[in-house]
Design an enzyme around this catalytic site. Structure first.
Site, short mmCIF file in Angstrom:
data_model
loop_
_atom_site.label_atom_id
_atom_site.label_comp_id
_atom_site.label_asym_id
_atom_site.label_seq_id
_atom_site.Cartn_x
_atom_site.Cartn_y
_atom_site.Cartn_z
N TYR A 139 17.53 4.22 45.41
CA TYR A 139 18.78 4.13 46.18
C TYR A 139 19.82 3.28 45.47
CZ TYR A 139 15.41 5.65 49.75
OH TYR A 139 14.42 6.32 50.44
N HIS A 140 20.00 3.54 44.17
CA HIS A 140 20.97 2.80 43.36
C HIS A 140 21.98 3.74 42.70
CE1 HIS A 140 17.72 -0.56 42.84
NE2 HIS A 140 18.29 -0.59 44.03
N PRO A 141 22.62 4.65 43.44
CA PRO A 141 23.63 5.52 42.80
C PRO A 141 24.80 4.68 42.32
CG PRO A 141 23.75 5.72 45.18
CD PRO A 141 22.52 4.91 44.89
#
EC number: 1.1.99.1
Length: 560
Positions: free
Chosen positions: A469-471
């Site tokens: 969850y690190h876009p």
């Protein structure tokens, strides 16, 4: 409703809350902050141990998913982004990792002039209130509280993991956010007095007290209003009605690496072919908008535990109730931590100057939805390579702001990325096989001992890897001669005046670590740029690099 403000900020997330505070701080400027979500006053947000709930909630997060990923056998991965005050800092795992110093030097090398580590370190320090006090690397009186949870006192597995890393030939580090990132040591989190330290709690709470600041929740911004390539305001929907507000100075998009791309493209700013295909009239052809998208992947590497000491014994409703009651009464105990209290950063091969693999250690074996992975006791490490070569894109599919954009990361699309995963699995297995884990380590649950060859590892990773969850990096800063740079070095949108983007999308490359800390740092520095303040003086602090990084993968020899 007042219609004119000096600054309009879109998105009350990790960056937007920082900007709201800093831009309104002097009292000289009127600031409007628009947020699609609502209040963050929920026990599921404020109690650190409840972190899996808001992330999987429609109420608190945009529940995006990727398009089918070809190199993951067509799987679509979950990509939640915060939709609440505090944004993703209110739904994340609260892990505080700045990144390696070399990550920021890399930004400058990629064209983001003025964003090297020496320039960024003073802003990391300005933001932070580290529980152990100020030093050369850590801040002591900033808004954002950071700590080490329960300091590994509630479970012996935390220390055993660090000892196993040392036995495997890696260094120990007392502060990966300070002089030395590389190695095994305690992990840090954004928690204050047992409560989540989101940017809403840390920054927005201060801005709310000022008469020159206005917050409107439940607002979906439709587009940025442009006049002759100059941003003049925003159009948004509130309670079913379209409204407009105007900015005397600037409009700032802090809607995140998905949301900022979507907003720019809906406003006619982006690749001409993407805009025309979506039915949006192009106003300014800017080919890099939505390109360069990057993310971290991770797997849960799990073992049975031979001793009944893990959090798997605390997952029944009675135990959860006791943990919750203790937290409500005292803000202490297992409810006051994210449970990631030891960690590591290592290099997967010789020739890497700084780490590219990150470990979060958890004294439980869990699924991605927060449920137990099996009956009994277990432990796991969340692990993955953090410097991928693969690049993706975000594209709107229509002119309707309610339509979710197309998100394609192209995960594992290069041979280097696939080899990094093979190395990662084998190095992790070696670390967890060290003597320090002997009294705890049972059978390997996953990947499982039958996953050993390159082909077996490749297939298992394809089937089991998930997004961390690190876009990021989808509106990157860059040099004037970089046709894919969306922003200049001051986060200004190229070719459009009075418009900036300030969030994790501005990163040229993804750092080796979680994104909340560097996003806050970027917003702190951008606030000074927006206000035309003299930037804080660069800080020339030393940074540890493995002496033999060019020829050795680690500093010592493994015991096993």
């Amino acid at each position: 409703m007042q219609q004119h403000y000096d600054y309009i900020i879109v998105g009350a997330g990790s960056a937007g809350c920082v900007l709201a505070d800093r831009l309104s701080e002097s009292g000289d400027h009127s600031v409007l902050l628009l947020e699609a979500g609502g209040s963050d006053k929920s026990i599921f947000i404020q109690m650190p141990t409840a972190l899996s709930y808001p992330m999987n909630s429609e109420k608190y997060a945009w529940q995006f998913e990727t398009d089918a990923e070809a190199d993951l056998d067509g799987r679509r991965l979950h990509c939640p982004r915060g939709k609440v005050l505090g944004g993703s800092s209110s739904i994340n795992g609260m892990v505080y990792v700045r990144g390696h110093a070399c990550d920021f030097d890399e930004w400058e090398e990629q064209g983001a002039k003025g964003w090297n580590y020496q320039a960024c370190l003073p802003y990391f320090r300005r933001a932070e209130n580290w529980i152990d006090g100020e030093d050369e690397y850590r801040g002591g009186d900033g808004p954002l509280s950071t700590c080490a949870g329960n300091k590994m006192t509630l479970n012996p597995l935390y220390r055993a993991f660090i000892d196993a890393g040392k036995e495997a030939g890696y260094p120990e580090t007392s502060d990966y956010n300070g002089y030395q990132q590389e190695g095994f040591g305690p992990m840090h989190m954004t928690v204050k007095n047992g409560v989540r330290a989101s940017t809403s709690n840390a920054y927005l709470s201060r801005a709310k007290k000022r008469s020159n600041f206005k917050l409107i929740k439940g607002v979906v911004v439709q587009r940025i209003l442009l006049e002759e390539k100059r941003a003049v305001g925003v159009e948004f929907e509130l309670a079913g009605e379209l409204r407009t507000c105007f900015a005397k100075n600037e409009v700032i998009s802090s809607a995140g690496s998905i949301g900022s791309v979507q907003l720019l493209q809906l406003s006619g700013i982006g690749p001409k072919t993407v805009l025309e295909k979506a039915g949006v009239t192009p106003v300014h052809h800017l080919p890099g908008v939505g390109q360069n998208l990057q993310d971290h992947l991770e797997v849960y590497f799990q073992y049975h535990c031979q001793k009944p000491i893990t959090l798997n014994g605390k997952l029944d409703w009675f135990s959860k109730g006791l943990i919750g009651a203790e937290w409500i009464l005292t803000r202490k105990g297992l409810g006051a931590t994210n449970h990631f209290e030891s960690c590591a950063f290592i290099r997967s091969r010789a020739g890497l100057k700084w780490p590219n693999i990150q470990y979060h250690f958890l004294p439980a074996a869990m699924r991605y939805d927060g449920q137990a992975a099996f009956d009994g006791h277990g432990f796991q490490v969340h692990v993955g390579p953090n410097k991928p070569e693969s690049r993706g894109r975000v594209e709107i599919v229509s002119a309707n702001p309610s339509d979710k954009p197309k998100i394609q990361f192209n995960y594992l699309s290069t041979e280097r990325d696939r080899q990094d995963w093979r190395d990662c699995i084998r190095l992790t297995r070696e670390i967890l096989a060290q003597p320090a884990m002997d009294e705890f380590r049972g059978e390997e649950i996953q990947p499982g001992i039958n996953v050993a060859t390159d082909a077996e590892i490749d297939q298992w990773v394809k089937e089991n890897v998930e997004s961390a969850y690190h876009p990021s990096c989808s509106c990157k800063m860059g040099a004037d001669d970089d046709p894919m740079a969306v922003l200049d070095e001051e986060c200004r949108v190229r070719g459009i005046t009075n418009l900036r983007v300030v969030d994790s999308s501005v990163f040229p490359t993804i750092p080796n670590g979680n994104l909340n800390a560097p996003t806050i740092m970027v917003a702190e520095r951008a606030a000074d740029l927006i206000l035309h303040k003299q930037p804080l003086p660069p800080q020339r602090s030393k940074v540890w690099l493995a002496p033999s990084w060019e020829t050795q993968q680690r500093t010592g020899e493994p015991m096993r």
